[in-house]
Design a protein around this motif. Structure first.
Motif, PDB file in Angstrom:
ATOM      1  N   THR A  59      16.669   3.788   5.065  1.00  0.00           N
ATOM      2  CA  THR A  59      15.892   3.676   3.828  1.00  0.00           C
ATOM      3  C   THR A  59      16.801   3.319   2.660  1.00  0.00           C
ATOM      4  OG1 THR A  59      14.285   5.280   4.644  1.00  0.00           O
ATOM      5  CG2 THR A  59      14.348   4.915   2.248  1.00  0.00           C
ATOM      6  N   ALA A 116       6.441  -2.598  -2.778  1.00  0.00           N
ATOM      7  CA  ALA A 116       5.665  -1.378  -3.018  1.00  0.00           C
ATOM      8  C   ALA A 116       4.608  -1.181  -1.942  1.00  0.00           C
ATOM      9  CB  ALA A 116       5.016  -1.435  -4.408  1.00  0.00           C
ATOM     10  N   SER A 117       4.039  -2.284  -1.446  1.00  0.00           N
ATOM     11  CA  SER A 117       3.039  -2.191  -0.380  1.00  0.00           C
ATOM     12  C   SER A 117       3.638  -1.607   0.891  1.00  0.00           C
ATOM     13  CB  SER A 117       2.458  -3.570  -0.077  1.00  0.00           C
ATOM     14  OG  SER A 117       1.785  -4.072  -1.192  1.00  0.00           O
ATOM     15  N   TRP A 118       4.853  -2.006   1.223  1.00  0.00           N
ATOM     16  CA  TRP A 118       5.519  -1.438   2.403  1.00  0.00           C
ATOM     17  C   TRP A 118       5.738   0.062   2.213  1.00  0.00           C
ATOM     18  CZ3 TRP A 118       6.708  -3.237   7.166  1.00  0.00           C
ATOM     19  CH2 TRP A 118       6.581  -4.605   7.395  1.00  0.00           C
ATOM     20  N   ALA A 119       6.251   0.435   1.057  1.00  0.00           N
ATOM     21  CA  ALA A 119       6.541   1.851   0.805  1.00  0.00           C
ATOM     22  C   ALA A 119       5.264   2.689   0.831  1.00  0.00           C
ATOM     23  CB  ALA A 119       7.266   2.003  -0.534  1.00  0.00           C
ATOM     24  N   LEU A 120       4.249   2.240   0.124  1.00  0.00           N
ATOM     25  CA  LEU A 120       2.995   2.994   0.080  1.00  0.00           C
ATOM     26  C   LEU A 120       2.278   2.986   1.427  1.00  0.00           C
ATOM     27  CD1 LEU A 120       1.720   1.949  -3.444  1.00  0.00           C
ATOM     28  CD2 LEU A 120       2.619   4.186  -2.747  1.00  0.00           C
ATOM     29  N   GLY A 121       2.332   1.863   2.125  1.00  0.00           N
ATOM     30  CA  GLY A 121       1.713   1.787   3.448  1.00  0.00           C
ATOM     31  C   GLY A 121       2.289   2.822   4.402  1.00  0.00           C
ATOM     32  N   LEU A 139       3.961   5.569   3.478  1.00  0.00           N
ATOM     33  CA  LEU A 139       3.662   6.910   2.975  1.00  0.00           C
ATOM     34  C   LEU A 139       2.293   7.337   3.509  1.00  0.00           C
ATOM     35  CD1 LEU A 139       4.196   9.383   1.219  1.00  0.00           C
ATOM     36  CD2 LEU A 139       3.241   8.110  -0.713  1.00  0.00           C
ATOM     37  N   ILE A 140       1.338   6.429   3.420  1.00  0.00           N
ATOM     38  CA  ILE A 140       0.008   6.698   3.974  1.00  0.00           C
ATOM     39  C   ILE A 140       0.107   6.918   5.484  1.00  0.00           C
ATOM     40  CG2 ILE A 140      -2.262   5.671   4.441  1.00  0.00           C
ATOM     41  CD1 ILE A 140      -1.950   4.292   1.647  1.00  0.00           C
TER      42      ILE A 140
END
Length: 146
Positions: A9, A36-41, A43-44
């Motif tokens: 990471t 941000a989409s990778w990180a949030l994806g 996290l979800i």
């Protein structure tokens, strides 16, 4: 395992920040939103994994669901990244991962991992070879100063 994931990471963040230096305007926005989409994806994905783990008793079905959601995220983000950055190979790899996920889910928990092993890894290997060859063609020939 935790230390390896933390190191990966940190390395990813450092390389991404270095790569984004000098980007301005729409390109900067695109790259930022994509990252941000990778990180949030994921996290979800982590939250969903906990919820699926609590709700599904069967070990193999639980693994199938958790891994399918992870590959769904990766496949969709590859397609999105490919369309955002006009990278056809990335789009094709994302579509391949989605097709492999469909095939693996339809094969059921007994064959799920085998489908991913053979089809998923073959697609990733083919994508790697294709990208390597394309990169070699774009690189100018070395000049011999001898």
């Amino acid at each position: 395992m935790g230390a390896a994931l933390a190191a990966a990471t940190i390395a990813t963040v450092i390389l991404s920040v270095r790569g984004a230096r000098g980007l301005r305007g729409p390109t900067s926005f695109q790259a930022g939103m994509y990252g941000a989409s990778w990180a949030l994806g994921f996290l979800i994905m982590g939250i969903l994994s906990v919820l699926i783990g609590r709700a599904v008793d069967d070990f193999w079905v639980r693994g199938m669901l958790i891994n399918s959601v992870a590959v769904l995220i990766v496949g969709l983000l590859y397609v999105t990244g490919g369309t955002t950055f006009n990278d056809q190979r990335q789009c094709y790899l994302g579509l391949w991962l989605l097709v492999v996920t469909i095939t693996a889910l339809l094969s059921g928990p007994n064959h799920f991992l085998a489908v991913f092993l053979y089809l998923g890894s073959a697609g990733l290997l083919a994508g790697s070879v294709t990208e390597y060859l394309a990169t070699r063609r774009r690189r100018p020939a070395a000049v011999n100063h001898a």
